[in-house]
Design an enzyme around this catalytic site. Structure first.
Site, short mmCIF file in Angstrom:
data_model
loop_
_atom_site.label_atom_id
_atom_site.label_comp_id
_atom_site.label_asym_id
_atom_site.label_seq_id
_atom_site.Cartn_x
_atom_site.Cartn_y
_atom_site.Cartn_z
N LYS A 56 2.39 10.86 7.35
CA LYS A 56 1.57 10.61 8.55
C LYS A 56 2.09 11.31 9.82
O LYS A 56 1.81 12.48 9.98
CB LYS A 56 1.41 9.10 8.73
CG LYS A 56 0.58 8.51 7.58
CD LYS A 56 -0.14 7.22 7.91
CE LYS A 56 -1.19 6.90 6.86
NZ LYS A 56 -0.82 5.90 5.88
N PHE A 87 0.86 -1.19 0.00
CA PHE A 87 0.00 0.00 0.00
C PHE A 87 0.89 1.23 0.00
O PHE A 87 1.63 1.47 0.94
CB PHE A 87 -0.96 0.06 1.20
CG PHE A 87 -1.85 1.27 1.12
CD1 PHE A 87 -3.01 1.24 0.35
CD2 PHE A 87 -1.50 2.46 1.74
CE1 PHE A 87 -3.81 2.38 0.23
CE2 PHE A 87 -2.29 3.61 1.61
CZ PHE A 87 -3.45 3.56 0.86
N ASP A 132 9.34 2.99 2.05
CA ASP A 132 8.13 3.74 2.39
C ASP A 132 7.86 3.53 3.87
O ASP A 132 7.32 2.52 4.28
CB ASP A 132 6.94 3.26 1.53
CG ASP A 132 5.65 4.02 1.87
OD1 ASP A 132 5.63 4.73 2.90
OD2 ASP A 132 4.68 3.90 1.09
#
Ligand SMILES: *Cc1c(COP(=O)(O)O)cnc(C)c1O
Length: 401
Positions: free
Chosen positions: A255, A141, A226
């Site tokens: 985030k 993802f 990531d």
């Protein structure tokens, strides 16, 4: 203030149905707790998918944001502003790297990483124009843009959004042989999550990340990690890659970098890699804005002491011990994760992940299913041990039926 009922009905009518949220309508939050419009309190065991690592309404972050709101909030990158250089220098330092390219959301940072790797491939590695390939892992993802969903293996994320961007090769996660076989002269990067969050908090087999590092170094390929969800304290270290002593060529961050206040993301790498960009070749109006930099600088100051990482490691050990006990009881089939981060596969006979999440909600605990019978537990790193234990007690009771 709307009631739960009116808010849900209105959202149903006027918001696109691209999410299936739990039927709770939050009105305020503080630390690890949220309060809904009816005054009910809930323990937040999701923390905005790690965007809220430092908790809701963190005093230092809110104060930093408020002070910046009164000075200057946006300049665009047409001008310098007085928080920008410090933000870049501090973030590079935190990552042990040299250069930073700031963006806003995670997906934008991943797009930036893709563009950087391609440009590096053509300008530095010498890949023939238009031939650059990036290897990614199955079940990844990395976000929702058309290019990113082009290399997703999730049917729902991908279907009906073609034509897809070419130039990506998908290999099974955790399989070094497959990775080696997929690499060619034109491979410019391997883009992976060091722990796959959305896939259910999948931790790769020991030695995998170190193997990816070795293989990419040997073949002159960039290793792009990531760490948007895994990074900045969640796993008990600043970066999940550290658990295997691995330093990638590029971190992709997001985030928690925005402290749950504003979206802040960035790509962080060496001067040899990020130096490929010249004026006009990439950018973002909001990327690196003064408010974002002020909040992120405070986030970095909190991370520099190591206290959040240590807390995540200690409370994480406790969390995983408790979950292992539940697994012995049979209600839980498997538990994965590191630090304050766990993917919990509930025995399917006890309900879907969604049903378990709804039952937990009724008991005042908020988590979210990933898919099937898996729930993800990722509380803010500042959660107290007592609150964590209370949340786990609710899970135990729900699983007891
Ligand atoms: C959340 C996430 C993204 C996308 O971030 P957005 O801010 O939602 O665009 C990318 N990669 C990983 C690993 C993520 O967890």
């Amino acid at each position: 203030m709307p009631t739960t009922e009116t808010a849900l009905a209105s959202a149903e009518a006027h918001s696109a149905h691209n999410y299936h949220p739990l039927p709770v309508v939050v009105a305020s939050a503080d630390g690890a707790w949220m309060t809904d419009v009816e005054g009910r309190r809930y323990l937040d065991m999701l923390a905005g998918y790690s965007a809220l690592n430092f908790g809701h309404g963190n005093r230092r972050l809110i104060d930093a944001a408020k002070a910046q709101l009164d000075r200057v909030t946006l300049t665009s990158r047409a001008f310098h502003h007085d928080r920008f250089a410090d933000f870049c220098a501090r973030l590079a330092e935190l990552c042990g790297m040299e250069m930073v390219l700031p963006m806003n959301t995670g997906a934008e940072a991943v797009e930036t990483a893709v563009k950087t790797a391609r440009k590096w491939g053509y300008r530095v590695k010498g890949v023939p124009d238009g031939m650059a390939k990036i290897i990614v892992a199955a079940d990844n993802f990395h976000g929702r843009t058309t290019t990113i969903v082009s290399f997703s293996t999730d049917h729902e994320a991908r279907a009906d959004f073609g034509p897809y961007t070419p130039g990506f090769e998908i290999v099974p996660y955790g399989d070094l042989t497959a990775l080696g076989a997929a690499m060619t002269e034109n491979t410019v990067a391997v883009l992976m999550e060091p722990i796959q969050g959305e896939a259910g908090v999948l931790v790769p087999p020991p030695g995998y990340l170190a193997g990816v590092r070795e293989m990419t170094r040997e073949r002159n390929v960039l290793f792009v990690a990531d760490e948007i969800q895994s990074g900045l304290g969640r796993t008990g270290r600043t970066f999940a890659c550290e658990h295997e002593g691995v330093v990638p060529d590029m971190y992709v961050l997001g985030k928690a970098l925005g402290g749950g206040v504003v979206p802040v993301s960035a790509v962080v790498s060496s001067a040899a890699v990020l130096g490929v960009f010249h004026a006009g070749e990439h950018g973002s109006t909001f990327g690196g804005n003064p408010l974002a930099c002020a909040v992120a600088l405070e986030v970095m100051a909190m991370l520099r002491t190591g206290e959040f990482q240590q807390r995540a490691a200690e409370l994480g050990d406790h969390l995983h011990r408790e979950l292992a006990l539940m697994a012995e009881g049979g209600a839980v089939e498997a538990v994965r994760g590191r630090g304050l981060w766990a993917g919990v596969d509930i025995a399917p006979a006890l309900g879907t992940g969604r049903e378990i999440s709804e039952k937990l909600m009724a008991r005042g605990v908020l988590v979210k299913d990933t898919h099937g019978s898996t729930i993800r537990i990722a509380p803010p790193l500042m959660i107290s041990k007592e609150d964590l234990d209370w949340g786990l007690e609710q899970l135990r009771d729900v699983l007891r039926g």
